[in-house]
Scaffold this active site. Sequence first.
Site, short mmCIF file in Angstrom:
data_model
loop_
_atom_site.label_atom_id
_atom_site.label_comp_id
_atom_site.label_asym_id
_atom_site.label_seq_id
_atom_site.Cartn_x
_atom_site.Cartn_y
_atom_site.Cartn_z
N GLY A 47 2.54 -3.50 -18.20
CA GLY A 47 1.44 -3.07 -17.35
C GLY A 47 1.37 -1.56 -17.28
O GLY A 47 2.35 -0.87 -17.56
N MET A 62 -0.39 4.95 -11.15
CA MET A 62 0.87 5.48 -10.65
C MET A 62 2.00 5.41 -11.67
O MET A 62 3.10 5.87 -11.43
CB MET A 62 1.29 4.73 -9.37
N ASP A 104 -2.45 1.06 -0.21
CA ASP A 104 -3.16 0.98 -1.49
C ASP A 104 -3.40 -0.47 -1.88
O ASP A 104 -3.15 -0.87 -3.02
CB ASP A 104 -2.40 1.72 -2.59
#
Length: 252
Positions: free
Chosen positions: A17, A21, A133
């Site tokens: 992934g 970030m 988030d």
Amino acid sequence: MPPETIGGRYEVQREIGRGGMGAVYLCHDRLLGREVAAKQLGGLPGESTPHLARALREARTSAALSHPNVVSIYDAVEEGRHVWLVMEYLPSRTLSQLTREEGPLTPARAAHVGAQIADGLAAAHDRGTVHRDVKPGNVLVGDGDLAKISDFGIARSVDDETLTQTGMVTGTPMYFSPQLARGLTATPADDVWALGATLYSAVEGEAPWPSQENSLALLVHIAEHAAPEPRQAGPLAPVIRRMMATPRTGPR
């Protein structure tokens, strides 16, 4: 390129992934003989040594949170200019991948996923932790629609403020609440709003706001406009409306 081994213990196998970030890698834990996920932080624009130290502290604090609907953090390793977060590995797709590949979720399926994430967030809020988030990319959906919220200890860990001194938006503006968009301190209510926006995207098949290249313009738009009306949410619509209500607009 990632190292072959992280912290002398975690053998890197492959990338699984990538997000704003950092990248996530599937690793083998030599000590415990299990698969884990390792997320790389650091080396991003605007980060400095104090920022990474804060990321490390928040990660270690978040590791104390244990809940079936929260991705567990096992370890935090500092190597050079990077912090590696070692987490539970859940074979899954993010909610954003799920809707992109299968289309919008039915209200019943979205409610099932949303209820699990709400349970995980409630457990975090009880411990005084705000995620900050919540978004489709941080909701993992595995077999049987088991859902877990990820990235505790990562979201906006480089700075307490919504915007850095350079004006960089460190969270995900599309799922900011109006209060966060105005630069106020994050509270559990902002997680609730973001979960509502996440459920909106799940049933509508699109984000709640029109995409804009300028993040600051998007923040202004969110701060000044009422939340959009869900059209395909069915019985879930009143729930989404209430979650995305603000003191200024009130529930509709």
